[in-house]
Design a protein around this motif. Structure first.
Motif, PDB file in Angstrom:
ATOM      1  N   GLU A  20       0.859  -1.179   0.000  1.00 21.28           N
ATOM      2  CA  GLU A  20       0.000   0.000   0.000  1.00 21.28           C
ATOM      3  C   GLU A  20       0.892   1.224   0.000  1.00 21.28           C
ATOM      4  O   GLU A  20       1.911   1.271   0.688  1.00 21.28           O
ATOM      5  N   SER A  31       4.675   8.230  -4.956  1.00 19.76           N
ATOM      6  CA  SER A  31       4.124   7.105  -4.200  1.00 19.76           C
ATOM      7  C   SER A  31       5.224   6.455  -3.381  1.00 19.76           C
ATOM      8  O   SER A  31       6.256   6.074  -3.914  1.00 19.76           O
ATOM      9  N   SER A  65      -5.848   3.001  -0.004  1.00 21.96           N
ATOM     10  CA  SER A  65      -4.863   2.271   0.803  1.00 21.96           C
ATOM     11  C   SER A  65      -5.418   1.779   2.137  1.00 21.96           C
ATOM     12  O   SER A  65      -4.907   0.821   2.708  1.00 21.96           O
TER      13      SER A  65
END
Length: 100
Positions: A20, A31, A65
């Motif tokens: 995640e 990310s 997430s």
């Protein structure tokens, strides 16, 4: 069991990895790993930890997430994650290509 011509004779050697991510960097476009879960073929959890990214989290991306700020309070530091004795894949991070 055969799948696409490949024999799956030893399912105990298979694992599934789920990561995640959260948004870091200016305005959160980068990310970064925030949770890693690893399960074996039978669904037994081998590893499941929240990971504190090395950069400030700007967007928790909770909708996708499931991660909130409270999960990061006791998270494992990204820098020490690979050095922990119970980490099943200590070199996983260094093996991940930059474009992923």
């Amino acid at each position: 069991i055969k799948c696409s011509g490949i024999s799956l004779k030893f399912p105990g050697k298979m694992v599934a990895i789920d990561c995640e991510m959260v948004g870091t960097g200016p305005k959160g476009p980068v990310s970064s790993l925030a949770r890693c879960s690893i399960a074996n073929y039978d669904g037994d959890v081998l590893y499941n930890e929240y990971i504190l990214p090395p950069c400030h989290i700007v967007n928790y991306q909770t909708k996708w997430s499931g991660i909130c700020k409270k999960h990061m309070v006791n998270a494992t530091s990204f820098k020490t994650m690979g050095r922990r004795p119970h980490n099943p894949f200590p070199s996983l991070i260094t093996m991940t290509p930059r474009n992923l």
